[in-house]
Design an enzyme around this catalytic site. Structure first.
Site, short mmCIF file in Angstrom:
data_model
loop_
_atom_site.label_atom_id
_atom_site.label_comp_id
_atom_site.label_asym_id
_atom_site.label_seq_id
_atom_site.Cartn_x
_atom_site.Cartn_y
_atom_site.Cartn_z
N ASN A 1 -37.08 51.60 72.27
CA ASN A 1 -36.00 50.72 71.80
C ASN A 1 -36.21 50.36 70.34
OD1 ASN A 1 -38.18 49.19 72.85
ND2 ASN A 1 -36.91 47.38 73.13
N GLU B 1 -34.58 47.64 67.77
CA GLU B 1 -33.68 46.49 67.64
C GLU B 1 -33.23 46.31 66.19
OE1 GLU B 1 -35.72 43.26 69.62
OE2 GLU B 1 -35.29 44.15 71.58
N ASN B 2 -32.32 45.37 66.01
CA ASN B 2 -31.76 45.13 64.67
C ASN B 2 -31.42 43.65 64.55
OD1 ASN B 2 -29.42 45.09 62.54
ND2 ASN B 2 -30.38 47.10 62.36
N ALA B 3 -31.52 43.13 63.33
CA ALA B 3 -31.18 41.73 63.09
C ALA B 3 -29.73 41.44 63.49
CB ALA B 3 -31.39 41.39 61.61
N GLU C 1 -33.82 54.77 76.28
CA GLU C 1 -33.20 55.92 76.94
C GLU C 1 -32.23 56.62 76.00
OE1 GLU C 1 -33.50 52.83 78.01
OE2 GLU C 1 -33.58 52.69 80.20
N CYS D 1 -30.79 49.93 81.91
CA CYS D 1 -29.67 48.97 81.88
C CYS D 1 -28.38 49.70 82.25
CB CYS D 1 -29.56 48.34 80.49
SG CYS D 1 -28.87 49.43 79.23
#
Ligand code: THU
Length: 131
Positions: free
Chosen positions: A42, A44-46, A55, A89
């Protein structure tokens, strides 16, 4: 490539996760129809919705490498230093569905280190397909 080896590949990918916002590290490893393995973690981003799942990264790697079908996908999630059960998810179930068939296996280990193997139909019954 054994299930144990594929899950190990997911765990190695998990160590690379960029997840400063959730601190939930996820790795995924796909065995494709050619016997090749593709990994993702994974990122992520702000701007939270711009983050992507492990996935999704593994599927992108498979497609970019020329793979077409997911034979098995292993997913490993958890905090920085411990793995926890992590099933894909909802959005990733749909992503996996796109490149799967009835025999595709989704494998995880739960918090007690027990194996669980699912088909896409089990995780995403009555899935959407274009007519
Ligand atoms: N995450 C995944 O990478 N795959 C999943 O199937 C479940 C969730 C990530 C997204 C986010 O970076 C973090 O886990 C917490 O939701």
């Amino acid at each position: 490539m054994t299930d144990e080896e594929l899950l190990d590949a997911a765990r190695v990918a998990r160590e690379k996760a960029y997840c400063p916002y959730s601190n939930f590290h996820v790795g995924a490893a796909i065995l494709d129809e050619n016997g090749d393995v593709h990994i993702g973690c994974n990122v992520e981003n702000a701007a939270y919705p711009q983050g992507s799942c492990a996935e999704a990264g593994a599927i992108s790697a498979m497609i970019a490498a020329g793979g077409k079908r997911i034979v098995t996908i292993a997913v490993a999630g958890g905090g920085e230093n411990h793995t926890r059960a992590c099933t894909p998810c909802g959005g990733c179930r749909q992503r996996i569905n796109e490149f799967s068939d009835a025999d595709t296996r989704i494998i995880i280990k739960d918090d007690s280190n027990e194996w669980h193997t699912y088909t896409v139909a089990e995780l995403l019954p009555k899935s959407f397909h274009l007519p």
